[in-house]
Design an enzyme around this catalytic site. Sequence first.
Site, mmCIF file in Angstrom:
data_model
loop_
_atom_site.group_PDB
_atom_site.id
_atom_site.type_symbol
_atom_site.label_atom_id
_atom_site.label_comp_id
_atom_site.label_asym_id
_atom_site.label_seq_id
_atom_site.Cartn_x
_atom_site.Cartn_y
_atom_site.Cartn_z
ATOM 1 N N CYS A 43 3.489 -38.421 37.657
ATOM 2 C CA CYS A 43 2.248 -39.079 38.066
ATOM 3 C C CYS A 43 1.136 -38.043 38.002
ATOM 4 O O CYS A 43 1.186 -37.025 38.701
ATOM 5 C CB CYS A 43 2.413 -39.604 39.490
ATOM 6 N N CYS B 4 -2.330 -41.001 32.603
ATOM 7 C CA CYS B 4 -1.702 -41.760 33.683
ATOM 8 C C CYS B 4 -0.397 -42.255 33.077
ATOM 9 O O CYS B 4 -0.400 -42.824 31.973
ATOM 10 C CB CYS B 4 -2.574 -42.938 34.119
#
Length: 290
Positions: A91, A205
């Site tokens: 992440c 992302c």
Amino acid sequence: MRIDLLAGTIYRAAVMPAPAPTILVFDSGFGGLTVFSEAVKARPDAQFVYAADDAGFPYGRLSEDALISRVVSVIARLIDLVSPDLVVVACNTASTLCLPALRARFSIPFVGTVPAIKPAAALSRSKLISVLATPGTVARDYTRDLIATYGGDCSVTLVGSRRLAGFAEAELAGCPVPDGDIAAEIAPCFVSRDGARTDVVALACTHYPLLLERFTRIAPWPVTFLDPAPAVARRMTQLLGPPIPRQRADEQAAWAVFTGGAGLSDSLRWALAERGLPRITIEPMPLHQS
Ligand code: DGL
């Protein structure tokens, strides 16, 4: 006698390979699956646990203080549960902020996922590159520093999307959003200036590679979309070493842990099973926001 014992110890160490490592792959939701797939390819011998802090999703909307304390407390619980040898923070929103706090608190190695500015700059011919991320990642000092250090002579456009991570989750759940909604989110990545056009978009992302086919089809012109997952898997292998031959017959399949589980529909369970995660456990960790 002493020499014999010593020789026996050395002999066992030489013939018995080290046990397969346990690797925890962590994200706020399903985005980390794009990293998980590459990690499994790199270390097929390892025991994997995929953890999604879905009770905290989306991380892009949390303040920096809230995100650090959330990620540290969730990872602490997961480490107790799983005893991993290494944690992959799959992440960008968490990695660009929380890695120093995680490394200070825990002694096991962490591999982060951060915007691929350096490879994007190296690949670009037009010298116009874009970074498509969450609003959190776009706002980070860490991201600005990466651009200053590795952006070279490129002009870098930072695009923070509020909606794409949710769109990626919908795609995986079998409820794809219309092209027009995705097009509006990626449009600012495409810059045309003085006869040059953006030619590389770093997907910063981990949810976004789930939408790669859509991006490629909808893009106003062809660009290279950079997925950082293979580089993250390579870094993991550098730290752990190459795969070792399997030695136990009783390994369990990889499993997934969710901190909420509210959105786990049948189609999502099916999508997880297809990606090698047939076992799902819910470890409730509600998000308390101040
Ligand atoms: N997958 C996460 C990332 O790489 C973000 C999604 C979220 O906002 O939770 O940044």
